[in-house]
Scaffold this motif. Structure first.
Motif, PDB file in Angstrom:
ATOM      1  N   LEU A 292      36.615  32.802  35.898  1.00 29.83           N
ATOM      2  CA  LEU A 292      36.033  33.488  37.056  1.00 29.83           C
ATOM      3  C   LEU A 292      36.871  34.694  37.452  1.00 29.83           C
ATOM      4  N   GLN A 293      38.181  34.561  37.351  1.00 28.64           N
ATOM      5  CA  GLN A 293      39.056  35.688  37.658  1.00 28.64           C
ATOM      6  C   GLN A 293      38.855  36.826  36.665  1.00 28.64           C
ATOM      7  N   ARG A 294      38.726  36.485  35.387  1.00 29.66           N
ATOM      8  CA  ARG A 294      38.588  37.519  34.358  1.00 29.66           C
ATOM      9  C   ARG A 294      37.323  38.352  34.544  1.00 29.66           C
ATOM     10  N   VAL A 295      36.250  37.713  35.032  1.00 33.05           N
ATOM     11  CA  VAL A 295      34.998  38.456  35.215  1.00 33.05           C
ATOM     12  C   VAL A 295      34.832  38.945  36.649  1.00 33.05           C
ATOM     13  N   GLY A 296      35.867  38.753  37.477  1.00 32.62           N
ATOM     14  CA  GLY A 296      35.849  39.272  38.847  1.00 32.62           C
ATOM     15  C   GLY A 296      34.876  38.587  39.778  1.00 32.62           C
ATOM     16  N   LEU A 297      34.659  37.291  39.587  1.00 35.16           N
ATOM     17  CA  LEU A 297      33.665  36.586  40.404  1.00 35.16           C
ATOM     18  C   LEU A 297      34.256  35.454  41.235  1.00 35.16           C
ATOM     19  N   VAL A 298      35.560  35.478  41.483  1.00 36.15           N
ATOM     20  CA  VAL A 298      36.165  34.397  42.263  1.00 36.15           C
ATOM     21  C   VAL A 298      35.614  34.365  43.680  1.00 36.15           C
ATOM     22  N   LYS A 299      35.563  35.514  44.345  1.00 34.50           N
ATOM     23  CA  LYS A 299      35.063  35.544  45.727  1.00 34.50           C
ATOM     24  C   LYS A 299      33.587  35.167  45.789  1.00 34.50           C
ATOM     25  N   VAL A 300      32.833  35.628  44.811  1.00 36.87           N
ATOM     26  CA  VAL A 300      31.416  35.264  44.751  1.00 36.87           C
ATOM     27  C   VAL A 300      31.269  33.753  44.547  1.00 36.87           C
ATOM     28  N   ALA A 301      32.077  33.196  43.644  1.00 37.60           N
ATOM     29  CA  ALA A 301      32.026  31.753  43.376  1.00 37.60           C
ATOM     30  C   ALA A 301      32.386  30.962  44.631  1.00 37.60           C
ATOM     31  N   ARG A 302      33.363  31.454  45.380  1.00 37.42           N
ATOM     32  CA  ARG A 302      33.750  30.754  46.607  1.00 37.42           C
ATOM     33  C   ARG A 302      32.606  30.774  47.622  1.00 37.42           C
ATOM     34  N   ARG A 303      31.926  31.906  47.733  1.00 44.58           N
ATOM     35  CA  ARG A 303      30.799  32.002  48.668  1.00 44.58           C
ATOM     36  C   ARG A 303      29.682  31.049  48.262  1.00 44.58           C
TER      37      ARG A 303
END
Length: 383
Positions: A292-303
């Motif tokens: 998730l970090q590599r594709v820049g979606l950590v914040k989206v995943a958390r939401r």
């Protein structure tokens, strides 16, 4: 994920039937009866040199048993005397490997001069576009063939286009060719880029998490087949903590196996095994978090994880709306692309109930892991 537990087994534990990771066929493919019934039906037709009615596409998040089903189909075909070819992923040598396996010449002759020779005597490096179709047709003209491709969402587009269209044409002519592809939820989108209509005409089998009863069978039945057992409250706890995820069920089974010679697996045995399970689970989740970090979606995943708190399903529109509000580019197109990426990574999984599209967690406890770790990151940044 590497099954390092197997390396640590004592000699007396090597008969442990549970096989987490690596796509091994588990001792009992719980909850996959309808998929097995279809694959067996098509294999039986193939054994009679009858063209299967369609190709089969298995798709879903990692760890749910797609490769195991593919291996199971391969075993059934071999037991019926059917030649099988297994390929995986996007190897730069995939076309050469396929041509070598399709060749009608003996394997020792194929290796002469360090080059693979085709049945026509043409070397692979000299083969032009369309040679795969030619060799595929030549092979199934003589004997039935099962072509299984794992990780097919990585298949080369040009090669995939040729294989899919050839398979469709040969099946239409009544040739005994069975094509089974397995991949992540990205598989439909990837195959659509190959300009082949075989996807819409094939049997599409979504492979998600197991229901509680099937999860219980995945643990209980292998134990009973080896003359062992598990207490009901212990089984319920294992099912609850596995969240219907086949890989976790196999991990639990392997951890609990050493306790069974002394009697039924008890809740105390589950409690003793839990730290080891938690360590393996969190290691697995750490890999997913890094993706998730590599594709820049950590914040989206958390939401998205927060949206699912207290709920097993959410309408696709609600999830996309939450994703859109989190992205800098809050458009619907960007939100759908982000949701597709989360599906590809197994973070969410789309289901349809009564004609309505929903998302459900790939694994609920993975969402909890993401919430915990993104909260800690936020605290670290503010301090």
């Amino acid at each position: 994920m590497t099954n390092w537990l197997t390396w640590l087994r004592a000699p007396g534990e090597r008969d442990n039937p549970f096989v987490p990771g690596q796509g091994h066929v588990p001792p009992f493919l719980a909850g996959r009866e309808s998929e097995q019934e279809l694959l067996q039906l098509l294999v039986d037709r193939l054994a009679k040199k009858v063209a299967p009615e369609s190709s089969v596409f298995l798709y879903g998040p990692r760890g749910n048993g797609k490769t195991a089903l593919l291996r199971w189909a391969q075993r059934r075909a071999r037991s019926n005397g059917i030649r099988t070819i297994w390929l995986s992923g996007r190897s730069r040598l995939a076309e050469e490997v396929l041509l070598r396996k399709l060749s009608l010449l003996p394997s020792w002759l194929n290796r002469l001069s360090g080059a693979s020779l085709l049945g026509s005597g043409v070397q692979v490096r000299d083969a032009g576009r369309g040679i795969v179709s030619e060799q595929l047709e030549r092979r199934v003209r003589r004997t039935p063939l099962l072509l299984a491709w794992d990780e097919a969402h990585q298949m080369d587009v040009r090669l995939g286009h040729e294989i899919l269209n050839s398979a469709q044409a040969l099946q239409g002519e009544g040739r005994p060719l069975m094509l089974v592809l397995a991949g992540t939820p990205d598989l439909p989108r990837h195959l659509s880029a190959m300009d082949a209509s075989i996807w819409s005409r094939g049997r599409q089998l979504p492979i998600g998490r197991l229901q509680p009863a099937a999860s219980a069978d995945a643990i209980r039945i292998p134990l009973e087949e080896h003359g062992r057992s598990i207490e009901e409250n212990a089984l319920e706890q294992v099912v609850r903590e596995s969240h219907g995820y086949p890989y976790f069920l196999q991990v639990w089974g392997e951890l609990l196996w050493p306790a069974t010679p002394a009697g039924p697996v008890s809740i105390a045995d589950v409690d003793r095994a839990r730290p080891s399970f938690a360590s393996l689970r969190d290691s697995y989740y750490d890999e997913r978090y890094e993706e998730l970090q590599r594709v820049g979606l950590v914040k989206v995943a958390r939401r998205v994880a927060t949206l699912f708190s207290g709920s097993e399903v959410r309408r696709t529109g609600d999830v996309e709306k939450a994703v859109s509000a989190t992205l800098r580019d809050g458009g619907s197109k960007a939100a759908r692309a982000a949701c597709d990426q989360l599906r590809h990574l197994g973070f969410i999984w789309r289901v349809i109930n009564d004609g309505v599209q929903y998302y459900e967690p790939g694994i609920p406890s993975l969402m909890a892991f993401v919430i915990r770790n993104t909260t800690l990151e936020a605290e670290d940044e503010s301090s």
